[in-house]
Design an enzyme around this catalytic site. Structure first.
Site, PDB file in Angstrom:
ATOM      1  CG  PHE A 129     -23.284 -27.108  69.315  1.00  0.00           C
ATOM      2  CD1 PHE A 129     -23.965 -25.902  69.474  1.00  0.00           C
ATOM      3  CD2 PHE A 129     -21.921 -27.063  69.047  1.00  0.00           C
ATOM      4  CE1 PHE A 129     -23.290 -24.679  69.384  1.00  0.00           C
ATOM      5  CE2 PHE A 129     -21.241 -25.848  68.954  1.00  0.00           C
ATOM      6  CZ  PHE A 129     -21.929 -24.658  69.121  1.00  0.00           C
ATOM      7  CG  ASP A 214     -20.506 -32.288  64.032  1.00  0.00           C
ATOM      8  OD1 ASP A 214     -19.307 -32.429  64.334  1.00  0.00           O
ATOM      9  OD2 ASP A 214     -21.167 -31.266  64.319  1.00  0.00           O
ATOM     10  CE  LYS A 243     -15.515 -28.966  69.844  1.00  0.00           C
ATOM     11  NZ  LYS A 243     -15.379 -27.894  70.802  1.00  0.00           N
TER      12      LYS A 243
HETATM   13  C1  LIG Z   1     -20.139 -31.518  67.480  1.00  0.00           C
HETATM   14  C2  LIG Z   1     -19.669 -30.133  67.171  1.00  0.00           C
HETATM   15  N1  LIG Z   1     -19.783 -29.663  65.920  1.00  0.00           N
HETATM   16  C3  LIG Z   1     -19.366 -28.452  65.590  1.00  0.00           C
HETATM   17  C4  LIG Z   1     -18.798 -27.603  66.509  1.00  0.00           C
HETATM   18  C5  LIG Z   1     -18.336 -26.242  66.112  1.00  0.00           C
HETATM   19  O1  LIG Z   1     -16.962 -26.170  66.140  1.00  0.00           O
HETATM   20  P1  LIG Z   1     -16.236 -24.734  66.202  1.00  0.00           P
HETATM   21  O2  LIG Z   1     -16.582 -24.128  67.508  1.00  0.00           O
HETATM   22  O3  LIG Z   1     -14.784 -25.075  66.046  1.00  0.00           O
HETATM   23  O4  LIG Z   1     -16.760 -23.942  65.062  1.00  0.00           O
HETATM   24  C6  LIG Z   1     -18.647 -28.050  67.836  1.00  0.00           C
HETATM   25  C7  LIG Z   1     -18.070 -27.167  68.865  1.00  0.00           C
HETATM   26  O5  LIG Z   1     -18.220 -27.343  70.038  1.00  0.00           O
HETATM   27  C8  LIG Z   1     -19.098 -29.344  68.170  1.00  0.00           C
HETATM   28  O6  LIG Z   1     -18.998 -29.812  69.416  1.00  0.00           O
END
Ligand SMILES: Cc1ncc(COP(=O)(O)O)c(C=O)c1O
Length: 402
Positions: A129, A214, A243
């Site tokens: 994700f 990520d 986050k």
């Molecule tokens: C691993 C990961 N990457 C990217 C994102 C996307 O972040 P955002 O919701 O701040 O765009 C998330 C969100 O849950 C995530 O858990």
């Protein structure tokens, strides 16, 4: 009739008025133990005095400037993050998806600047994700999130998580990068074996690929190191962060080595808000706390104590909990019953936690919880499991009677 807020979320019908540490309070004074923490965001809990002080002090001085001017707080944050990580440079964003967008653009630009613009493809992993923008849903490859949104953005080749042979087979003349979450969050709290990350690093080096991590969910202390890849003893070329770095204020960052960032010259990328003074003041305040001597060791000690109680819980309730998994305070309970049943029962007991794929309930408390919160979590989870067992028993009795 459509709701004034676009109904893309199935929201829990609770309205919170304030938060304090790991606790949330409704208007009528009900309190909930918050192991959602804004989906792994509130690393220091709610209303942490140091963050409140930083935000309010900045609010009285200067909110927003745009990136047409120097922003001292951003320069300071970038200097601190480069000192504490592999990175030489970074771009500030407002969210995780934007940090990933920057990472994807940077990887493509790197190869273009290296005279190989065809190397625009990125290998990604099943269960990933990366966000909800068009590029990040294509990178994540989840059919549910792509459905109905037209042609998926091209350039992503997805392989099974942890499958090195599949990665090798996917590398072609147009491959430019590999993108992976060291610990998949939404994907079910699945840790990439650290040896696998090392093998990916070696593959990238051998093939001239960029390794993009990520760490939006697993970074900023959540696994008990500043960033999860430190467990593997490797460094990426590019890393997306968000986050926890803002502790609840929307902040993201795309960190990179000087080499990986070589194509990102003036005018190639931008953001109106990214790195604004309010955001930077809070992110600097988060670093004040998490980079303090001993903070990550404390996260690990807390994790060990919590895990011990969760193991006990699993032994007490084998009909409900199948497995405890995860790293640090990015933990998951894979359930025997539907994960949503346990989440609902926990809520009845006054505890909040989000779901994840693979029938997992995620436990993402603030990194600052202590024994009182661990004890409360155990008691609430124990009661929630007992509730489910009672229902299972009643259903079984009904079935036998019928
Ligand atoms: C691993 C990961 N990457 C990217 C994102 C996307 O972040 P955002 O919701 O701040 O765009 C998330 C969100 O849950 C995530 O858990």
């Amino acid at each position: 009739m459509i709701t004034p807020i676009l109904p893309t979320y199935n929201r829990v019908d609770l309205v919170f008025e304030r938060g304090e540490g790991a606790w949330l309070f409704t208007k009528d004074g009900e309190r909930y133990l918050d192991f959602t923490a804004g989906i792994a965001v509130n690393v220091l809990g709610h209303a942490h005095p140091h963050l409140v002080a930083a935000l309010t002090a900045q609010a009285g001085k200067l909110w927003h400037l745009s990136n047409l001017f120097r922003i001292e707080g951003g320069e300071r944050l970038a200097a601190r993050l480069t000192a504490a990580t592999f990175a030489d440079t970074m771009f500030f964003t407002n969210s995780g998806a934007e940090a990933l967008e920057c990472a994807i653009k940077m990887a493509r630009k790197y190869h273009s600047a290296s005279g190989q613009p065809e190397r625009a493809r990125i290998i990604t992993f099943e269960g990933a994700f990366h966000g909800r923008t068009l590029a990040t849903i294509a990178a994540g490859g989840n059919a549910k999130y792509l459905e109905g949104f037209g042609p998926a953005m091209p350039g992503f080749d997805q392989v099974p998580f942890g499958d090195l042979d599949a990665v090798k087979a996917a590398i072609g003349p147009e491959t430019g990068a590999i993108l992976i979450e060291p610990v998949q969050g939404e994907g079910g709290v699945r840790t990439a074996p650290w040896a696998f990350l090392r093998e990916l690093r070696a593959l990238c080096d051998a093939h001239g690929l960029l390794l993009i991590l990520d760490e939006v969910q697993c970074g900023v202390g959540r696994t008990g190191k500043f960033f999860a890849h430190e467990w593997a003893g490797i460094t990426p070329d590019i890393m997306a962060v968000a986050k926890g770095i803002g502790g609840g204020f929307p902040v993201g960052a795309c960190l990179a080595t000087e080499n990986a960032a070589k194509g990102m010259t003036a005018g190639t990328h931008g953001s109106t808000y990214g790195g604004n003074p309010l955001a930077m003041s809070v992110a600097n305040a988060v670093l004040d706390v998490v980079l303090e001597e001993g903070f990550f060791e404390e996260v690990l000690a807390t994790s060990a104590r919590l895990r011990q109680r969760l193991a006990e819980l699993k032994d007490r309730h084998p009909a409900v909990i199948a497995e405890v998994r995860g790293e640090g305070l990015l933990l998951g309970l894979r359930t025997v019953v539907p994960n949503t049943d346990l989440i609902a029962a926990m809520r009845t007991e006054g505890m909040l936690a989000p779901s994840a794929a693979d029938n997992v309930v995620r436990l993402l408390p603030p990194l600052t919880i202590g024994d009182a919160e661990i004890d409360a979590a155990f008691a609430k989870l124990d009661a929630a499991c007992a509730r489910i067992e009672a229902t299972l028993k009643a259903d079984a009795a009904k079935g036998a009677a019928a």
